[in-house]
Design a protein around this motif. Structure first.
Motif, mmCIF file in Angstrom:
data_model
loop_
_atom_site.group_PDB
_atom_site.id
_atom_site.type_symbol
_atom_site.label_atom_id
_atom_site.label_comp_id
_atom_site.label_asym_id
_atom_site.label_seq_id
_atom_site.Cartn_x
_atom_site.Cartn_y
_atom_site.Cartn_z
ATOM 1 N N VAL A 168 0.574 -1.359 0.219
ATOM 2 C CA VAL A 168 0.081 0.095 0.002
ATOM 3 C C VAL A 168 1.233 1.542 -0.302
ATOM 4 O O VAL A 168 0.974 1.902 -0.575
ATOM 5 C CB VAL A 168 -0.619 -0.339 0.826
ATOM 6 N N GLU A 169 1.664 1.217 1.374
ATOM 7 C CA GLU A 169 2.492 2.658 0.868
ATOM 8 C C GLU A 169 3.494 2.700 -0.462
ATOM 9 O O GLU A 169 3.529 4.103 -0.882
ATOM 10 C CB GLU A 169 3.747 2.430 1.787
ATOM 11 N N LEU B 171 -0.125 10.761 5.482
ATOM 12 C CA LEU B 171 -0.342 9.520 6.667
ATOM 13 C C LEU B 171 0.262 9.215 7.185
ATOM 14 O O LEU B 171 1.180 7.819 6.733
ATOM 15 C CB LEU B 171 -0.907 8.448 5.102
ATOM 16 N N PRO B 172 0.220 8.646 8.630
ATOM 17 C CA PRO B 172 1.339 8.278 9.312
ATOM 18 C C PRO B 172 0.837 6.402 9.545
ATOM 19 O O PRO B 172 -0.114 6.209 8.481
ATOM 20 C CB PRO B 172 0.142 8.222 10.081
ATOM 21 N N LYS B 173 1.808 5.782 9.580
ATOM 22 C CA LYS B 173 1.760 4.233 10.059
ATOM 23 C C LYS B 173 0.806 3.386 9.991
ATOM 24 O O LYS B 173 -0.447 2.961 10.328
ATOM 25 C CB LYS B 173 2.921 3.606 10.817
ATOM 26 N N LYS B 174 0.038 4.496 11.170
ATOM 27 C CA LYS B 174 -1.209 3.401 11.611
ATOM 28 C C LYS B 174 -2.594 3.805 10.511
ATOM 29 O O LYS B 174 -3.606 2.935 10.474
ATOM 30 C CB LYS B 174 -1.809 4.243 13.316
ATOM 31 N N ALA B 175 -2.548 4.994 9.673
ATOM 32 C CA ALA B 175 -3.806 5.107 9.077
ATOM 33 C C ALA B 175 -3.228 4.641 7.216
ATOM 34 O O ALA B 175 -4.431 3.504 7.122
ATOM 35 C CB ALA B 175 -3.340 6.347 8.507
ATOM 36 N N LEU B 176 -1.866 3.821 7.330
ATOM 37 C CA LEU B 176 -2.258 2.908 6.724
ATOM 38 C C LEU B 176 -2.158 1.567 7.270
ATOM 39 O O LEU B 176 -3.022 0.231 6.052
ATOM 40 C CB LEU B 176 -0.488 2.677 6.458
ATOM 41 N N LEU B 177 -1.368 1.180 7.975
ATOM 42 C CA LEU B 177 -2.154 0.209 8.739
ATOM 43 C C LEU B 177 -4.029 -0.132 9.250
ATOM 44 O O LEU B 177 -4.699 -1.966 7.951
ATOM 45 C CB LEU B 177 -1.928 -0.245 9.856
ATOM 46 N N MET B 178 -4.607 0.925 9.158
ATOM 47 C CA MET B 178 -6.238 0.459 9.097
ATOM 48 C C MET B 178 -7.084 0.454 7.670
ATOM 49 O O MET B 178 -7.497 -0.384 7.395
ATOM 50 C CB MET B 178 -6.274 2.116 9.677
ATOM 51 N N LEU B 179 -5.693 0.887 6.620
ATOM 52 C CA LEU B 179 -5.919 0.902 4.741
ATOM 53 C C LEU B 179 -6.025 -0.154 4.454
ATOM 54 O O LEU B 179 -6.379 -0.552 3.755
ATOM 55 C CB LEU B 179 -5.478 2.619 4.464
#
Length: 647
Positions: free
Chosen positions: A193-194, A219-227
């Motif tokens: 995703v990143e 986007l922070p890492k937490k947002a990438l994990l949620m996405l």
């Protein structure tokens, strides 16, 4: 402030203005010197302040003179008023000229000011004029225009009504069959995703959610994990969110079309960014499966496949026919609204054949329940469903269309060239009637396929062209019992192919386009305030690409045709450098490090030819041979594109 300090400030202003401004400003500084001494600290400190000061005082004097003349009506007062008016006009004209010159000098590629200026020159402001309704009345507001566009697109995004009922029943029955058992799909990693977000193009217009790639990369890492969690849920459930299938469409006028008709506008669909990111990730996984099922003659939207490769194949066959005294007849078909009328059930049947079940179910949800609305100005139309077609503006849309048209019939006696929805058929024979019969047999097979899969062809826009040096005329060919129009030349993938393959029509068309573009950029190319580096940059990026497209093929034309482009380049370089008459064209090209048209053609073809070896498509790898396919005896005294390899 003492009188001595005021005099010193006045002298500094006078010297500064004499160096930086025109003679008019220097004289005005001297004229107002006594006034500067009287106002002391209120004296202007910069050039811009001085310009404003001069305009203000001239305006005050002019208004006083006008007031006096209106009271007295004396001719002497009228002359004084006119003199002050003309003086103010000259002052404003000088200031505008200085500002224009200052802006030209400051143009640079570092801050994109050069490209912003050229964009304003070459592109007109997008504005939708009043549209004509069905009853003959005219629209006024943006909302009425948006509704007209949306109703037009709603009727366009429908499957053609020429579908065979038996074919519909067969496809629906096949779609109802049970899916085989399979292992679950591989999950999506946050790194994927990143990476997809980092590779997304910047400065793209966002969808209705207004999320751009500039926002996504922060986007922070937490947002990438949620996405990533959302993406894996979509893949596991084979469900595409409804909100990510909604698109906002803006309309762009097609060149040369009447602006009062809704059919003259091209729709540009704006989808949410995160839906495109998910498509890229899925497309990377299924691309090898779909590529293996696409025919070799389809070059559109495929890696390492270009329009030049496809045209090269056609030019080789035409060259072979001319050398062997054969008749080469060709048909170039125009498909009506190819991407907007794709039959969804037929596309799903082909996806079901090639893809694993979980990807098939995902694309089934991807195509179902799609909606759009049109934006015109500040108004947005009603929401309409999309009942047919691949999603316009989506990442997977071109690949889905290639897959939908992958099983078009072919024959052993014709040459087929496809690039997306542009289709070309060629047939070679000594007898013109036999050549037309070979093409006609292929068209009969295509007409049946078009009827089965709901594809409509514009018979009036399709072209039948015969390439030969003989006087023989091929009989007309028919599609759906309608004769195809015949022509002496045809435009295919941006190049004009004439009957004898002399490239004269193509070069003449490009010269007209170059003349038009040069007139638009004339004041930048000839300005003495723009440096030479920027002028050459404008030529290389805005003028040269117009004539270099396809030069690998038409660069082998006879010198009288090539000289039309070479003459334009020489004239343009002379305008850029303002070179005197005694400087030769060769000197200009050498000093500016600009290659001649002939050398550009050789370098372009050599670079392309080296990339043809070991190509995975056999139709492209065949182009790497040093002679025309079939190696015919060189009968004609002309050069072909492969002759550019010779020094």
């Amino acid at each position: 402030m003492t009188s001595i300090q005021v005099r010193k400030n006045a002298e500094v202003l006078r010297n500064e203005y004499k160096d930086d401004l025109s003679t008019l400003f220097a004289n005005e500084c001297v004229h107002f010197r006594s006034h500067l001494l009287s106002i002391g600290d209120k004296a202007p400190k910069t050039i811009q302040d001085m310009c404003s000061f001069l305009r203000k005082n001239d305006l005050i004097e002019k208004r006083k003179a006008r007031s006096i003349w209106q009271r007295t009506k004396y001719p002497s007062d009228k002359r004084k008023f006119n003199d002050l008016t003309n003086k103010l006009k000259r002052t404003l004209a000088s200031i505008r000229s200085e500002n224009f010159t200052r802006n030209l000098v400051s143009l640079s590629t570092a801050d994109n000011s050069l490209w912003q200026t050229t964009r304003k020159i070459l592109r007109s402001r997008p504005h939708v004029p009043p549209l004509k309704k069905a009853d003959g009345s005219w629209t006024i507001t943006d909302l009425e225009k948006a509704n007209i566009f949306s109703h037009h697109l709603a009727t366009t995004c429908q499957p053609h009504n020429n579908l065979c009922p038996i074919q519909i029943e067969t496809v629906n029955r096949s779609l109802l069959c049970a899916l085989p058992m399979t292992l679950p799909p591989k999950h999506i990693r946050p790194s994927e995703v990143e990476h997809a977000i980092q590779k997304s193009p910047r400065r793209k217009t966002p969808g209705y959610d207004l999320i751009t790639s500039e926002v996504a990369v922060k986007l922070p890492k937490k947002a990438l994990l949620m996405l990533t969690h959302i993406y894996n849920s979509m893949l596991r459930l084979s469900y595409f969110p409804l909100l990510w299938k909604f698109s906002v469409i803006i309309m762009i006028l097609k060149p040369g079309k009447p602006p009062d008709s809704s059919k003259s506008y091209r729709p540009i669909s704006l989808l949410p960014l995160f839906s495109k990111i998910f498509e890229k990730i899925i497309l990377k996984r299924i691309l090898p499966v779909i590529e293996s099922n696409l025919p070799n003659n389809q070059f559109g939207f495929r890696h390492n496949h270009s329009t030049i490769h496809q045209i090269h194949r056609l030019v080789d066959n035409i060259s072979y026919a001319l050398e062997k005294k054969l008749i080469c007849t060709g048909v170039f078909l125009d498909v009506a609204q190819a991407f907007d009328t794709v039959w969804h059930e037929g596309l799903l049947l082909k996806l079901k054949t090639f893809l694993p079940p979980y990807y098939y179910l995902l694309f089934k949800s991807y195509l179902k329940d799609r909606h759009f609305s049109v934006r015109s100005g500040s108004a947005i139309s009603e929401i309409f469903p999309i009942c047919a077609g691949v999603p316009q503006g989506a990442v997977a849309a071109p690949l889905l269309f290639n897959l939908y048209t992958s099983n078009q019939p072919t024959t052993d006696y014709t040459i087929t060239g496809d690039f997306a929805d542009d289709k070309a058929l060629l047939a070679l024979h000594t007898n013109p009637e036999t050549a037309s019969n070979l093409i006609q047999n292929h068209l009969n097979l295509l007409s049946i396929w078009y009827k089965d899969w709901g594809v409509k062809v514009n018979e009036t826009k399709s072209v039948h062209c015969t390439f030969t040096l003989r006087q023989a005329v091929c009989p007309p060919v028919y599609l759906n019992h309608l004769p195809l129009p015949s022509a002496q030349n045809v435009r295919y993938l941006g190049l004009h192919l004439d009957r004898r393959l002399t490239w004269a029509t193509h070069i003449h068309t490009k010269r007209l386009a170059l003349n038009n573009r040069t007139r638009q950029l004339r004041f930048l190319l000839t300005s003495k305030h723009l440096n030479l580096k920027n002028k050459l940059l404008l030529y290389k990026l805005l003028l040269k690409p117009i004539w270099t497209y396809g030069i690998q093929l038409w660069g082998a034309a006879k010198p009288s045709n090539i000289n039309k482009i070479q003459t334009f380049q020489s004239k343009c370089l002379r305008k850029i450098t303002n070179a005197p008459f005694y400087v030769s064209n060769d000197t200009l090209h050498k000093d500016l490090s600009i290659q001649t048209v002939k050398n550009v053609a050789k370098s372009f073809y050599k670079r392309m030819h080296t990339s043809l070896h070991n190509h995975h498509n056999p139709l492209i790898s065949e182009l790497s041979i040093p002679t025309i396919p079939g190696d015919p005896r060189r009968r004609l005294k002309r050069t072909w594109c492969r002759d550019l390899l010779l020094d």
